[in-house]
Scaffold this active site. Sequence first.
Site, PDB file in Angstrom:
ATOM      1  N   ASP A  68      -9.248  -9.799   8.942  1.00  0.00           N
ATOM      2  CA  ASP A  68      -8.745  -8.452   8.620  1.00  0.00           C
ATOM      3  C   ASP A  68      -9.771  -7.341   8.848  1.00  0.00           C
ATOM      4  OD1 ASP A  68      -6.362  -7.087   7.615  1.00  0.00           O
ATOM      5  OD2 ASP A  68      -7.574  -6.527   5.884  1.00  0.00           O
ATOM      6  N   SER A  86      -1.377  -3.445  10.290  1.00  0.00           N
ATOM      7  CA  SER A  86      -0.987  -4.344   9.212  1.00  0.00           C
ATOM      8  C   SER A  86       0.285  -5.113   9.579  1.00  0.00           C
ATOM      9  CB  SER A  86      -0.743  -3.533   7.943  1.00  0.00           C
ATOM     10  OG  SER A  86      -1.912  -2.829   7.608  1.00  0.00           O
ATOM     11  N   ALA A  87       0.253  -6.394   9.295  1.00  0.00           N
ATOM     12  CA  ALA A  87       1.381  -7.295   9.560  1.00  0.00           C
ATOM     13  C   ALA A  87       1.761  -7.329  11.041  1.00  0.00           C
ATOM     14  CB  ALA A  87       2.585  -6.948   8.676  1.00  0.00           C
ATOM     15  N   CYS A  88       0.764  -7.278  11.899  1.00  0.00           N
ATOM     16  CA  CYS A  88       1.008  -7.373  13.339  1.00  0.00           C
ATOM     17  C   CYS A  88       0.249  -8.536  13.986  1.00  0.00           C
ATOM     18  CB  CYS A  88       0.675  -6.062  14.035  1.00  0.00           C
ATOM     19  SG  CYS A  88       1.852  -4.755  13.617  1.00  0.00           S
ATOM     20  N   GLY A  89      -0.218  -9.485  13.189  1.00  0.00           N
ATOM     21  CA  GLY A  89      -0.679 -10.735  13.783  1.00  0.00           C
ATOM     22  C   GLY A  89      -2.162 -11.045  13.741  1.00  0.00           C
ATOM     23  N   ARG A 112       2.319 -12.161  -0.413  1.00  0.00           N
ATOM     24  CA  ARG A 112       1.004 -12.523   0.133  1.00  0.00           C
ATOM     25  C   ARG A 112       0.440 -13.762  -0.539  1.00  0.00           C
ATOM     26  NH1 ARG A 112      -1.521  -8.826   4.138  1.00  0.00           N
ATOM     27  NH2 ARG A 112       0.107  -7.279   4.391  1.00  0.00           N
ATOM     28  N   ASN A 124      -2.738 -14.528  12.077  1.00  0.00           N
ATOM     29  CA  ASN A 124      -2.225 -15.574  12.973  1.00  0.00           C
ATOM     30  C   ASN A 124      -3.131 -15.801  14.166  1.00  0.00           C
ATOM     31  OD1 ASN A 124       0.729 -16.747  12.417  1.00  0.00           O
ATOM     32  ND2 ASN A 124       0.513 -14.731  11.463  1.00  0.00           N
ATOM     33  N   LYS A 170      -9.516  -2.565   1.582  1.00  0.00           N
ATOM     34  CA  LYS A 170      -9.265  -1.414   2.438  1.00  0.00           C
ATOM     35  C   LYS A 170     -10.044  -0.184   1.960  1.00  0.00           C
ATOM     36  CE  LYS A 170      -6.860  -3.509   5.452  1.00  0.00           C
ATOM     37  NZ  LYS A 170      -5.765  -4.330   5.236  1.00  0.00           N
ATOM     38  N   HIS A 191     -10.590  -2.435  11.371  1.00  0.00           N
ATOM     39  CA  HIS A 191      -9.488  -3.290  10.902  1.00  0.00           C
ATOM     40  C   HIS A 191      -9.265  -4.407  11.925  1.00  0.00           C
ATOM     41  CE1 HIS A 191      -5.019  -3.336   9.329  1.00  0.00           C
ATOM     42  NE2 HIS A 191      -5.765  -4.230   8.725  1.00  0.00           N
ATOM     43  N   ARG A 250       2.739  -3.491  17.872  1.00  0.00           N
ATOM     44  CA  ARG A 250       4.076  -4.055  17.897  1.00  0.00           C
ATOM     45  C   ARG A 250       4.930  -3.083  18.696  1.00  0.00           C
ATOM     46  NH1 ARG A 250       6.806  -7.644  14.069  1.00  0.00           N
ATOM     47  NH2 ARG A 250       4.898  -8.153  12.947  1.00  0.00           N
ATOM     48  N   ARG A 274       0.843  -1.192   0.000  1.00  0.00           N
ATOM     49  CA  ARG A 274       0.000   0.000   0.000  1.00  0.00           C
ATOM     50  C   ARG A 274       0.881   1.246   0.000  1.00  0.00           C
ATOM     51  NH1 ARG A 274      -1.894   0.873   4.377  1.00  0.00           N
ATOM     52  NH2 ARG A 274      -1.215  -0.926   5.549  1.00  0.00           N
ATOM     53  N   TYR A 327      -1.227  -3.786  -7.135  1.00  0.00           N
ATOM     54  CA  TYR A 327      -0.951  -4.544  -5.918  1.00  0.00           C
ATOM     55  C   TYR A 327      -2.040  -4.460  -4.859  1.00  0.00           C
ATOM     56  CZ  TYR A 327       1.169  -6.611  -1.928  1.00  0.00           C
ATOM     57  OH  TYR A 327       1.404  -7.440  -0.866  1.00  0.00           O
TER      58      TYR A 327
HETATM   59  P1  GTP Z   1      -2.270  -7.708   7.478  1.00  0.00           P
HETATM   60  O1  GTP Z   1      -2.756  -8.776   6.570  1.00  0.00           O
HETATM   61  O2  GTP Z   1      -1.205  -6.857   6.865  1.00  0.00           O
HETATM   62  O3  GTP Z   1      -3.369  -6.851   8.031  1.00  0.00           O
HETATM   63  O4  GTP Z   1      -1.463  -8.434   8.686  1.00  0.00           O
HETATM   64  P2  GTP Z   1      -1.922  -9.276   9.963  1.00  0.00           P
HETATM   65  O5  GTP Z   1      -2.244  -8.358  11.080  1.00  0.00           O
HETATM   66  O6  GTP Z   1      -2.940 -10.274   9.579  1.00  0.00           O
HETATM   67  O7  GTP Z   1      -0.562 -10.012  10.385  1.00  0.00           O
HETATM   68  P3  GTP Z   1      -0.137 -11.547  10.270  1.00  0.00           P
HETATM   69  O8  GTP Z   1      -0.942 -12.443  11.149  1.00  0.00           O
HETATM   70  O9  GTP Z   1      -0.058 -11.908   8.839  1.00  0.00           O
HETATM   71  O10 GTP Z   1       1.329 -11.503  10.880  1.00  0.00           O
HETATM   72  C1  GTP Z   1       2.322 -10.638  10.366  1.00  0.00           C
HETATM   73  C2  GTP Z   1       3.686 -11.041  10.844  1.00  0.00           C
HETATM   74  O11 GTP Z   1       3.715 -11.055  12.273  1.00  0.00           O
HETATM   75  C3  GTP Z   1       4.094 -12.436  10.385  1.00  0.00           C
HETATM   76  O12 GTP Z   1       5.435 -12.411   9.974  1.00  0.00           O
HETATM   77  C4  GTP Z   1       3.921 -13.271  11.615  1.00  0.00           C
HETATM   78  O13 GTP Z   1       4.804 -14.366  11.634  1.00  0.00           O
HETATM   79  C5  GTP Z   1       4.195 -12.301  12.756  1.00  0.00           C
HETATM   80  N1  GTP Z   1       3.431 -12.678  13.983  1.00  0.00           N
HETATM   81  C6  GTP Z   1       2.109 -12.945  14.049  1.00  0.00           C
HETATM   82  N2  GTP Z   1       1.738 -13.294  15.306  1.00  0.00           N
HETATM   83  C7  GTP Z   1       2.866 -13.228  16.053  1.00  0.00           C
HETATM   84  C8  GTP Z   1       3.145 -13.466  17.441  1.00  0.00           C
HETATM   85  O14 GTP Z   1       2.278 -13.816  18.244  1.00  0.00           O
HETATM   86  N3  GTP Z   1       4.445 -13.274  17.841  1.00  0.00           N
HETATM   87  C9  GTP Z   1       5.427 -12.888  16.968  1.00  0.00           C
HETATM   88  N4  GTP Z   1       6.665 -12.736  17.446  1.00  0.00           N
HETATM   89  N5  GTP Z   1       5.200 -12.672  15.644  1.00  0.00           N
HETATM   90  C10 GTP Z   1       3.945 -12.830  15.202  1.00  0.00           C
HETATM   91  C1  SPV Z   2      -2.916  -4.516   5.265  1.00  0.00           C
HETATM   92  O1  SPV Z   2      -1.957  -3.861   4.828  1.00  0.00           O
HETATM   93  O2  SPV Z   2      -3.457  -4.274   6.372  1.00  0.00           O
HETATM   94  C2  SPV Z   2      -3.422  -5.656   4.474  1.00  0.00           C
HETATM   95  C3  SPV Z   2      -2.890  -5.867   3.142  1.00  0.00           C
HETATM   96  O3  SPV Z   2      -4.296  -6.371   4.949  1.00  0.00           O
HETATM   97  S1  SPV Z   2      -3.577  -4.815   1.961  1.00  0.00           S
HETATM   98  O4  SPV Z   2      -4.725  -5.497   1.360  1.00  0.00           O
HETATM   99  O5  SPV Z   2      -2.543  -4.565   0.954  1.00  0.00           O
HETATM  100  O6  SPV Z   2      -4.026  -3.597   2.588  1.00  0.00           O
HETATM  101 MN    MN Z   3      -4.871  -5.694   7.079  1.00  0.00          MN
END
Ligand code: GTP
Ligand code: SPV
Ligand code: MN
Length: 588
Positions: free
Chosen positions: A277, A248-251, A371, A254, A206, A226, A402, A69, A197
């Site tokens: 999400d 984003s990308a904070c878990g 992704r 997972n 989004k 979100h 984070r 993004r 992308y």
């Molecule tokens: P978006 O799709 O961007 O919104 O991301 P998201 O919030 O769904 O994050 P996602 O679960 O894909 O995790 C992003 C990164 O954080 C990955 O590299 C995971 O391995 C890492 N991660 C997720 N959960 C944990 C956790 O509990 N501990 C640690 N250390 N890393 C984590």
């Molecule tokens: C984010 O960045 O929070 C995502 C991926 O979930 S995107 O669809 O590119 O926004």
């Molecule tokens: Mn997201």
Amino acid sequence: MTNNKKVLQFVEESVALATPANVVWIDGSQQQIDALRAEAVSTGELIKLNQELLPDCYLHRTAVNDVARVEARTVICLPKEEDAGPTNIWKSPEEGYKTCREIARGKMAGKTMYVIPYSMGVVGSEFSKIGIEVTDSIYVVLNMVIMTRVGKMCLDALGEDGDFIKGFHAKCDIDEENRWIMHFPQDNTIMSVNSGYGGNVLLGKKCFALRIASYLGREEGWMAEHMLILGVKAPDGTKKYVAAAFPSACGKTNLAMLIPPKSFRDAGYEIECVGDDIAWIRVGEDGRLWAVNPENGFFGVAPGTNEKSNPNALAATRKGTIFTNVVQNLDNNTVWWEGLDKNPPENAIDWKGNPWNGKTSDVKGAHPNSRFTAPAKNCPCVSPEFDSKTGVPLSAIIFGGRRATTTPLVYQSRDWNHGVFVGSIMSSETTAAATGAVGVLRHDPMAMKPFIGYHVGDYFQHWIDMGKKISNPPKIFNVNWFRQGPNGEFLWPGFGDNMRVLKWILDRCDGKVEARETAIGYVPYAKDIDLTGLDYSVDTLESILAVDKERWAAEAEEITGYYTNTIKDRIPAELWESLETLKKNCKA
Ligand code: GTP
Ligand code: SPV
Ligand code: MN
């Protein structure tokens, strides 16, 4: 396919602007999807992967300048700049339209324009909203088919007169300097040019389900957040649902699919994934908050996804999935990314399309924001409520970021308004999900900084106002899986072990466990975090549960600066009060 005059007019206007050679309406049929896949493979837009190991799976590589993004080029177009607020880039609607139209004019010449009718949410649910995206990208079509509910039934639902969200996307020249993702909340319109992308171009995600929907939600009295949504099935068979907002990308993905530790599984705990999400949230007749996931698939971060960290996500990607910017293993025509396993392929192609040897290369093979786009139905733990028209009732809302320091593993707010404060003061280290530096601490209120379609202060006020309408509000918590030790190591094991924290949260909701009242809210006693089966030191746990008043006093000063100098106005009095209380508590 439709008699809806507004749809026909939107398509006509898009054709007049971009002048495609022909127009194809996406009806959602398997036959059409198969034909589009075959066409994309013939042009190299998609690479067909090993169909025995990864049936119906494809790989796509974006341009190297187009991998995330672009927040600096994401714009909220409203008549008054102050209504977009300090967290958004602003242009007037006139200027926004003019800029996008000049860039897009004639840019589909000789190409096909696809018209994608899609629904965010189950068609026929009161929660749901219909969108029409026009695009010149087959990759976008095939991703939208996974991420949303696509097809003729969406046009049927609109009927002759129904309203919808307009999305115009043109790849143009993938020129970074002329890339714009513009939103016109008053017109329910999105225009995206010069990108191919993810969040820039899958306009249901989004752009619509957060930026436009947050604007609509404020007008109509609901919330677009979100947030992941998960269900916890307890040993007695009862289910409770929680929603969690992490940047984003904070878990989120997972946590949404976590597999509990063995002792919890043996006791009978299970997690069911409703969404990973986005959550659309309304007040139910029972005075509780009810949430649906408007999406139909996962656009998940590949790196770090593995058999141990997130087996459910990995399983979800084994069929019908589009991979973007991962490594192609040429030996067996499968995919790989950093953190998948300890066995990188030697004979491979990296995300940029160059030959790559994972054993000898010192550069990453997959982009950090590579992704997978996987159908939600593939996920082994998808919730039976996934297609529910009413959604699920929320027992708890969890915020989290984070943070290497300061923020403890988990704490509970004192009440709804204090919970809104806790969300408003979230800070998190930036990630590869957006272009720009990674690891920089920034304010990201409610994990919505890049996604609020209007003024952040008004957004806080909307949260406060919603609280007044909920007689039975969820409890609000904050978590931090990312505390670090002196050598940068994570101090909490995370992933499946986050179940141990979820359990405490649900016990708090049930009033089953005591907590320690601190300057910031309620924090667990270490003895109440169930560590069964985990080799983990109670001292370390104590250290990440501690509330350091000096650090929090400094944090409170920093937040004062953020409120005063960045947001400046429109901050609800309730939040200023919570800030004063925090300062007072830190001195006491
Ligand atoms: P978006 O799709 O961007 O919104 O991301 P998201 O919030 O769904 O994050 P996602 O679960 O894909 O995790 C992003 C990164 O954080 C990955 O590299 C995971 O391995 C890492 N991660 C997720 N959960 C944990 C956790 O509990 N501990 C640690 N250390 N890393 C984590
Ligand atoms: C984010 O960045 O929070 C995502 C991926 O979930 S995107 O669809 O590119 O926004
Ligand atoms: Mn997201």
